[in-house]
Motif scaffolding. Sequence first.
Motif, mmCIF file in Angstrom:
data_model
loop_
_atom_site.group_PDB
_atom_site.id
_atom_site.type_symbol
_atom_site.label_atom_id
_atom_site.label_comp_id
_atom_site.label_asym_id
_atom_site.label_seq_id
_atom_site.Cartn_x
_atom_site.Cartn_y
_atom_site.Cartn_z
ATOM 1 N N LEU A 167 1.010 -1.563 0.056
ATOM 2 C CA LEU A 167 -0.123 -0.271 0.109
ATOM 3 C C LEU A 167 0.536 1.711 -0.162
ATOM 4 C CD1 LEU A 167 -3.228 1.170 -0.318
ATOM 5 C CD2 LEU A 167 -2.396 0.652 2.508
ATOM 6 N N PRO A 168 2.264 1.530 0.680
ATOM 7 C CA PRO A 168 2.155 2.888 0.484
ATOM 8 C C PRO A 168 3.323 2.516 -0.219
ATOM 9 C CG PRO A 168 3.329 1.507 3.083
ATOM 10 C CD PRO A 168 2.594 0.569 2.222
ATOM 11 N N LEU A 169 3.800 1.604 -1.030
ATOM 12 C CA LEU A 169 4.568 1.259 -2.652
ATOM 13 C C LEU A 169 3.314 2.157 -3.890
ATOM 14 C CD1 LEU A 169 6.503 -1.356 -2.526
ATOM 15 C CD2 LEU A 169 6.992 1.068 -2.900
ATOM 16 N N VAL A 170 1.711 1.781 -3.483
ATOM 17 C CA VAL A 170 0.914 2.480 -4.427
ATOM 18 C C VAL A 170 0.597 3.895 -4.554
ATOM 19 C CG1 VAL A 170 -1.166 1.592 -5.394
ATOM 20 C CG2 VAL A 170 0.575 0.136 -4.715
ATOM 21 N N VAL A 171 0.706 4.078 -2.627
ATOM 22 C CA VAL A 171 0.054 5.786 -2.810
ATOM 23 C C VAL A 171 0.523 6.652 -3.713
ATOM 24 C CG1 VAL A 171 -0.220 7.091 -0.892
ATOM 25 C CG2 VAL A 171 -1.337 5.051 -0.695
ATOM 26 N N PRO A 172 1.527 7.008 -4.085
ATOM 27 C CA PRO A 172 2.265 7.639 -4.096
ATOM 28 C C PRO A 172 1.976 8.050 -5.451
ATOM 29 C CG PRO A 172 3.869 7.265 -2.503
ATOM 30 C CD PRO A 172 2.492 5.534 -2.873
ATOM 31 N N MET A 173 1.945 7.065 -6.382
ATOM 32 C CA MET A 173 1.419 7.020 -7.817
ATOM 33 C C MET A 173 0.249 7.536 -7.964
ATOM 34 S SD MET A 173 1.987 2.900 -10.611
ATOM 35 C CE MET A 173 0.234 2.139 -9.328
ATOM 36 N N LEU A 174 -0.586 7.295 -7.086
ATOM 37 C CA LEU A 174 -2.092 7.088 -7.132
ATOM 38 C C LEU A 174 -2.312 8.948 -6.974
ATOM 39 C CD1 LEU A 174 -4.335 3.746 -5.319
ATOM 40 C CD2 LEU A 174 -3.677 4.859 -7.475
ATOM 41 N N VAL A 175 -1.687 9.708 -6.890
ATOM 42 C CA VAL A 175 -1.770 10.944 -5.969
ATOM 43 C C VAL A 175 -1.428 11.391 -7.103
ATOM 44 C CG1 VAL A 175 -2.300 10.418 -3.499
ATOM 45 C CG2 VAL A 175 -0.060 10.961 -4.170
ATOM 46 N N TRP A 187 15.612 3.808 -0.668
ATOM 47 C CA TRP A 187 15.816 2.538 1.306
ATOM 48 C C TRP A 187 14.320 2.288 1.344
ATOM 49 C CZ3 TRP A 187 14.164 2.810 5.716
ATOM 50 C CH2 TRP A 187 13.328 4.682 5.819
ATOM 51 N N LEU A 188 13.410 2.762 1.383
ATOM 52 C CA LEU A 188 12.395 2.944 1.862
ATOM 53 C C LEU A 188 11.439 1.720 0.873
ATOM 54 C CD1 LEU A 188 10.433 2.542 4.316
ATOM 55 C CD2 LEU A 188 9.200 5.173 3.616
ATOM 56 N N GLN A 189 11.635 1.956 0.063
ATOM 57 C CA GLN A 189 10.793 1.126 -1.176
ATOM 58 C C GLN A 189 11.284 -0.024 -1.530
ATOM 59 O OE1 GLN A 189 9.811 3.295 -4.644
ATOM 60 N NE2 GLN A 189 10.751 4.980 -4.157
ATOM 61 N N TYR A 250 11.320 0.583 -9.866
ATOM 62 C CA TYR A 250 9.563 -0.364 -10.261
ATOM 63 C C TYR A 250 9.722 -1.226 -9.154
ATOM 64 C CZ TYR A 250 11.187 2.375 -14.420
ATOM 65 O OH TYR A 250 11.462 3.209 -15.420
ATOM 66 N N PHE A 251 9.988 -0.990 -7.921
ATOM 67 C CA PHE A 251 9.178 -1.408 -6.611
ATOM 68 C C PHE A 251 7.966 -1.406 -6.771
ATOM 69 C CE2 PHE A 251 13.970 -0.489 -4.686
ATOM 70 C CZ PHE A 251 14.409 -1.355 -5.447
ATOM 71 N N GLU A 252 7.343 -1.004 -6.859
ATOM 72 C CA GLU A 252 5.382 -0.554 -6.582
ATOM 73 C C GLU A 252 5.285 -1.637 -7.972
ATOM 74 O OE1 GLU A 252 6.034 2.052 -9.889
ATOM 75 O OE2 GLU A 252 7.205 1.823 -8.149
ATOM 76 N N ALA A 253 5.529 -2.059 -9.027
ATOM 77 C CA ALA A 253 4.821 -2.436 -9.477
ATOM 78 C C ALA A 253 5.182 -4.555 -9.527
ATOM 79 C CB ALA A 253 6.163 -2.475 -11.567
ATOM 80 N N SER A 254 6.472 -5.043 -9.053
ATOM 81 C CA SER A 254 7.005 -5.708 -8.643
ATOM 82 C C SER A 254 5.725 -6.588 -7.117
ATOM 83 C CB SER A 254 7.857 -6.018 -8.652
ATOM 84 O OG SER A 254 8.771 -5.065 -6.984
ATOM 85 N N ALA A 255 5.948 -5.390 -6.720
ATOM 86 C CA ALA A 255 5.097 -6.023 -5.280
ATOM 87 C C ALA A 255 3.658 -5.742 -5.663
ATOM 88 C CB ALA A 255 4.952 -4.903 -4.105
ATOM 89 N N VAL A 256 2.988 -4.739 -6.434
ATOM 90 C CA VAL A 256 1.508 -4.803 -6.679
ATOM 91 C C VAL A 256 1.292 -6.131 -6.998
ATOM 92 C CG1 VAL A 256 -0.505 -3.672 -8.747
ATOM 93 C CG2 VAL A 256 0.557 -2.739 -6.553
ATOM 94 N N ILE A 257 1.827 -6.317 -8.392
ATOM 95 C CA ILE A 257 1.607 -7.746 -9.086
ATOM 96 C C ILE A 257 1.558 -8.487 -8.319
ATOM 97 C CG2 ILE A 257 2.695 -9.308 -10.425
ATOM 98 C CD1 ILE A 257 3.704 -6.783 -12.004
#
Length: 795
Positions: A167-175, A187-189, A250-257
């Motif tokens: 969820l924290p990885l996706v929120v920045p992409m959504l806003v 480092w947090l991603q 692209y850490f959020e891409a792998s995690a969301v998938i």
Amino acid sequence: MPSLTTFALPISGMTCASCAGRVERALAKVAEVGTVSVNLASEQARIEAPADSLERLVRAVESAGYQVPSTRLELALSGMTCASCAGRIERALAQQPGVLSVSVNLASERAQLQVVRDLDPQTLLSAVQQAGYGASLVDAAHPAQAGAERQLRRERWALGLAMLLTLPLVVPMLVEPFGLHWMLPAWLQFTLATPVQFVFGARFYRAAWNALRAGAGNMDQLVAIGTSAAYGLSLYQWAVTPAGEMAHLYFEASAVIIALILLGKYLESSAKRQTSSAIRALQALRPERALRLQGGTEQWVALGELQLGDCIVVKPGERFPVDGVVQEGQSHADEALISGESLPQPKQPGDPVTAGSINGEGRLLVETTALGTETVLARIIRLVEDAQAAKAPIQKLVDKVSRIFVPSVLLIALATLLGWLLAGAGIETVLLNAVAVLVIACPCALGLATPTAIMAGTGVAARHGILIKDAEALEVAHAVNLVAFDKTGTLTSGSPRIAHMQAVDGDTTQLLQLAGALQRGSEHPLAKAVLDQCAADNLTLAEVSHSKALAGRGIAGQIDGRELALGNKRLLEEHWLQNQTLIAEALAWEAEGRTLSWLAELAPQPQVLGLFAFGDTLKDGAEQAIAALTAQGIDSHLISGDNKGSVHAVAQALGITVAHAEVLPANKAAIISELKKTSVVAMVGDGINDAPALAAADVGIAMGSGTDVAMHAAGITLMRGDPRLVADALDISKRTYSKIRQNLFWAFAYNLIGIPLAAAGLLNPMLAGAAMALSSVSVVSNALLLKTWKPRAHK
């Protein structure tokens, strides 16, 4: 010359050396057979032949007049994640010498095999393990329901934690479209994405490796390759980006998938648990013990200790533990769950009884005629198992395409890498272009195409009382052109009502009052029908004295000094009573399939007072249900265990032209199998007797007002028990399946357009990631349009 395998075939029927010679000559004639040796003493033939020649060898032995003894084995499997896994296990087992046939059921996680006698099961277990999966003999493995529930809870926790980290990885992409730039530090991603990738995503790597070892492609490989590409590119970008600058990650891409596909896997696991529970629900009907009468002494014994011919005692309200014949006593048996007959059946000496049915008001002595696997209930269980093990008519489209898609994408990525190297591009450009191909091909939309449509379609259906248990039902339901209905509890209420009544003196009100007085306090279904009618007519009932049940015949009591009795034809025959004026009505009502009850005065003046005819009533909406199917061009059939009169009366009332009456459970499944040769068949039912037919049909639809067994065996359950929902269930299934096909089209369209652009260097990884996200948004948005669906009755 193909490589040869050594077969050791047991052969029965040989009596002399000439027999062995005939078998040897017959085997030698099989094409490409090497050496053949037949040993009369051990009754065994050793043959060197191609691995795929076993069936021909068996036929050669049978053509010579002998037999190859075989046995049936069942294996419990673990580690399967998709249809291609089942196919790999099936191929691995089929290649083993001595295996005559094999069928792997993904839903029940079982493999059913027919093998030659004396085959060492360890060779089969080893073959499954070498293919990358777990296996054990069912006889030695009894997985508890509690264990399955614990596994499901673990999957639920893993899904929840994966979602929480993602969820924290996706929120920045959504806003970001709203002008807000909340990019998390690299480092947090990395800290959030790494456990999702390698802890919660480990199952995809394992399954991908198993598929790779088997030389096949599947969705797990697409997930592993795509997410690893996005994760690896993020590490590279993080490493090469100068300090103080923002890296394109692209850490959020792998995690969301991984998180979203874990959701789909969890839903699939839940469906598989529900499917296998059908067998457990059937087995729960069998009592574990029986009260055996031996030497004048009654003793509780385990069913395994009983033998044919044993006499058992069945008390009122108990289930019959075995199939048998009544030796002593009179009662009624509720066989609705076994035969489909809505009314309790009278039982007296000489009448058969069926294991699993419920004894009524009398104590019975029963001689055992069938035990264990030979009882009617056990055969029903086997029918459900066999029907569920049958292959689905439509294979998983994504798994089929992925066999070609995965190696194709890898080849394109490799070609991109080599092409840009030969063109003299720098190593960073070369790597980014090659990884862009993998990122754009990352199967996010492909993985979401089916589960999102299923979630949206099944969600809106559930709000309107339609539960669609699995995707397999959706894959087939869109093509249904014939619906077969059970009668009792499906199109009819399943509860008897007074259909006709006739008094000798013409006073039906007094007739009903007397019958109601006799039946007051009784729990018998016919008594309830009489009392319900009395309540509806606001009748006052007289007091009854000396009331007593007449086992297998009816009930008697005294009202105002008159001894009255209400019961079946046997009651009249015992008292030598008859009435010619009611004979015509009785014959006519019996022809309609009605159950008759006679009211008679036994003293002081023996005489027949009147006649009641009981019958089932049509459910509200039954006529509209058939009409709605007809309007869609779908034929309707009626298949019931009830008598011909009642079945044909219901069919005529509803406008159904094809009706099958007095059909046993095994024959219901056989009729469905015959219909499937020319049509795509949906079966609608509610009882245990319908379970084999529900499982055998292309789509099983269970009425939620029926038994748990029927609901477990079916792919679709109508929770309100409203037959009008059948047409609605097929409609939402068609719309959902259509959305799945549309989603898959868009998922592949993005790849077909994006991959060439990425290979040409016109799409950098960042844009590739955006295109991949856009494909997911379009797929989800398209699926959400299903939420606007409403049943026809609500429109």
